[in-house]
Scaffold this active site. Structure first.
Site, PDB file in Angstrom:
ATOM      1  N   ASP A  11       0.863  -1.177   0.000  1.00 24.33           N
ATOM      2  CA  ASP A  11       0.000   0.000   0.000  1.00 24.33           C
ATOM      3  C   ASP A  11       0.906   1.234   0.000  1.00 24.33           C
ATOM      4  O   ASP A  11       2.131   1.121  -0.174  1.00 24.33           O
ATOM      5  CB  ASP A  11      -1.000  -0.032   1.171  1.00 24.33           C
ATOM      6  CG  ASP A  11      -0.333   0.168   2.535  1.00 24.33           C
ATOM      7  OD1 ASP A  11       0.926   0.232   2.614  1.00 24.33           O
ATOM      8  OD2 ASP A  11      -1.064   0.250   3.529  1.00 24.33           O
ATOM      9  N   HIS A  12       0.307   2.405   0.194  1.00 18.53           N
ATOM     10  CA  HIS A  12       1.093   3.647   0.150  1.00 18.53           C
ATOM     11  C   HIS A  12       2.205   3.653   1.199  1.00 18.53           C
ATOM     12  O   HIS A  12       3.291   4.157   0.945  1.00 18.53           O
ATOM     13  CB  HIS A  12       0.171   4.854   0.350  1.00 18.53           C
ATOM     14  CG  HIS A  12      -0.690   4.746   1.563  1.00 18.53           C
ATOM     15  ND1 HIS A  12      -1.766   3.868   1.620  1.00 18.53           N
ATOM     16  CD2 HIS A  12      -0.627   5.349   2.775  1.00 18.53           C
ATOM     17  CE1 HIS A  12      -2.332   3.975   2.809  1.00 18.53           C
ATOM     18  NE2 HIS A  12      -1.660   4.849   3.537  1.00 18.53           N
ATOM     19  N   CYS A  68       3.142  -3.272   4.045  1.00 20.53           N
ATOM     20  CA  CYS A  68       2.308  -2.136   4.438  1.00 20.53           C
ATOM     21  C   CYS A  68       2.987  -1.489   5.641  1.00 20.53           C
ATOM     22  O   CYS A  68       4.167  -1.761   5.895  1.00 20.53           O
ATOM     23  CB  CYS A  68       0.860  -2.550   4.706  1.00 20.53           C
ATOM     24  SG  CYS A  68       0.593  -3.636   6.117  1.00 20.53           S
ATOM     25  N   GLY A  69       2.297  -0.638   6.354  1.00 20.63           N
ATOM     26  CA  GLY A  69       2.949   0.069   7.455  1.00 20.63           C
ATOM     27  C   GLY A  69       3.449  -0.875   8.527  1.00 20.63           C
ATOM     28  O   GLY A  69       4.595  -0.790   8.973  1.00 20.63           O
ATOM     29  N   THR A  70       2.593  -1.776   8.941  1.00 21.50           N
ATOM     30  CA  THR A  70       2.972  -2.743   9.984  1.00 21.50           C
ATOM     31  C   THR A  70       3.191  -4.153   9.453  1.00 21.50           C
ATOM     32  O   THR A  70       3.752  -4.995  10.161  1.00 21.50           O
ATOM     33  CB  THR A  70       1.858  -2.847  11.039  1.00 21.50           C
ATOM     34  OG1 THR A  70       0.658  -3.279  10.367  1.00 21.50           O
ATOM     35  CG2 THR A  70       1.621  -1.514  11.736  1.00 21.50           C
ATOM     36  N   GLY A  71       2.667  -4.447   8.288  1.00 22.90           N
ATOM     37  CA  GLY A  71       2.643  -5.824   7.766  1.00 22.90           C
ATOM     38  C   GLY A  71       1.422  -6.589   8.245  1.00 22.90           C
ATOM     39  O   GLY A  71       1.098  -7.648   7.699  1.00 22.90           O
ATOM     40  N   GLY A  73      -1.969  -5.751   8.376  1.00 20.12           N
ATOM     41  CA  GLY A  73      -3.129  -5.755   7.482  1.00 20.12           C
ATOM     42  C   GLY A  73      -2.905  -6.646   6.268  1.00 20.12           C
ATOM     43  O   GLY A  73      -3.810  -7.395   5.854  1.00 20.12           O
ATOM     44  N   ASN A 102       6.700 -23.541   8.608  1.00 25.21           N
ATOM     45  CA  ASN A 102       5.319 -23.234   8.197  1.00 25.21           C
ATOM     46  C   ASN A 102       5.112 -23.263   6.690  1.00 25.21           C
ATOM     47  O   ASN A 102       3.990 -23.037   6.227  1.00 25.21           O
ATOM     48  CB  ASN A 102       4.898 -21.851   8.723  1.00 25.21           C
ATOM     49  CG  ASN A 102       5.216 -21.663  10.198  1.00 25.21           C
ATOM     50  OD1 ASN A 102       6.088 -20.862  10.546  1.00 25.21           O
ATOM     51  ND2 ASN A 102       4.568 -22.415  11.068  1.00 25.21           N
ATOM     52  N   ARG A 139       1.247 -30.747  10.478  1.00 27.67           N
ATOM     53  CA  ARG A 139       0.744 -29.479  11.021  1.00 27.67           C
ATOM     54  C   ARG A 139       0.401 -28.505   9.902  1.00 27.67           C
ATOM     55  O   ARG A 139      -0.626 -27.819   9.945  1.00 27.67           O
ATOM     56  CB  ARG A 139       1.790 -28.874  11.969  1.00 27.67           C
ATOM     57  CG  ARG A 139       2.038 -29.775  13.173  1.00 27.67           C
ATOM     58  CD  ARG A 139       3.328 -29.489  13.874  1.00 27.67           C
ATOM     59  NE  ARG A 139       3.552 -30.485  14.921  1.00 27.67           N
ATOM     60  CZ  ARG A 139       4.716 -30.688  15.510  1.00 27.67           C
ATOM     61  NH1 ARG A 139       5.771 -29.997  15.172  1.00 27.67           N
ATOM     62  NH2 ARG A 139       4.830 -31.604  16.443  1.00 27.67           N
TER      63      ARG A 139
HETATM   64  C1  RB5 Z   1      -1.855   2.652   6.508  1.00 25.37           C
HETATM   65  O1  RB5 Z   1      -1.864   3.850   7.200  1.00 25.37           O
HETATM   66  C2  RB5 Z   1      -1.684   1.469   7.455  1.00 25.37           C
HETATM   67  O2  RB5 Z   1      -2.824   1.309   8.232  1.00 25.37           O
HETATM   68  C3  RB5 Z   1      -1.357   0.225   6.687  1.00 25.37           C
HETATM   69  O3  RB5 Z   1      -0.217   0.433   5.940  1.00 25.37           O
HETATM   70  C4  RB5 Z   1      -1.069  -1.027   7.507  1.00 25.37           C
HETATM   71  O4  RB5 Z   1      -0.157  -0.759   8.525  1.00 25.37           O
HETATM   72  C5  RB5 Z   1      -2.211  -1.799   7.947  1.00 25.37           C
HETATM   73  O5  RB5 Z   1      -2.096  -2.874   8.539  1.00 25.37           O
END
Ligand code: RB5
Length: 152
Positions: A11-12, A68-71, A73, A102, A139
């Site tokens: 994502d962005h 993404c920001g945290t991975g 999502g 895994n 597993r």
């Molecule tokens: C975007 O702001 C953020 O929510 C997304 O990149 C991600 O971290 C979601 O899990």
């Protein structure tokens, strides 16, 4: 000779790191299926998580990488596809064990959590480590078939 094809998406928040990793993959000789996003304009991470998951389960790519920001999502989105075992990793050991134990077929990374060099190490471990099979096989099979009897 071209190595396997890796689908990559972000994502962005993950776009800049994706660009670095996609370039690395190309230099390493992997085929790169870049499914976007291609700018820092705000987008919805599930769209890209689903796209990479679909590329892997349809066979257009052997494995996938999502940023993404945290991975978080991206991992949640990709794991909604029953053929996907997406692993959110914050270091090389996690990425190695995600493959070994895994049989992870998607690596999820958080650009706001780890730096570029740690992300690169995750990618290296994810791509170079084979699935161990053996005691892990029942597993991993159970992830797709929860009705299978428990193993001791
Ligand atoms: C975007 O702001 C953020 O929510 C997304 O990149 C991600 O971290 C979601 O899990």
């Amino acid at each position: 000779m071209l190595r396997e094809t890796i689908a990559i998406g972000a994502d962005h928040a993950g776009y800049a790191l994706k660009a670095v990793l996609a370039a690395d993959l190309g230099k390493m000789g992997y085929g790169v299926l870049d499914l976007g996003t291609n700018s820092e304009v705000s987008v919805d991470y599930p769209d890209f998580g689903f796209a990479v998951a679909d590329a892997v389960t349809s066979g257009r790519a052997e494995r996938g990488i999502l940023v993404c920001g945290t991975g978080i999502g991206m991992a949640i989105a990709a794991n909604r596809d029953p053929g996907i075992r997406a692993a959110l990793c914050t270091g090389g050991l996690m990425a190695r064990l995600a493959r070994e134990h895994n049989d992870a077929n998607v690596l999820a990374l958080g650009s706001r959590i780890i730096g570029v060099e740690v992300a690169r190490e995750c990618v290296r471990q994810f791509l170079s480590t084979s699935y161990g099979g053996g005691r892990h096989a029942d597993r991993v099979a159970k992830l797709s078939h929860p009705e299978i009897e428990a193993v001791e």
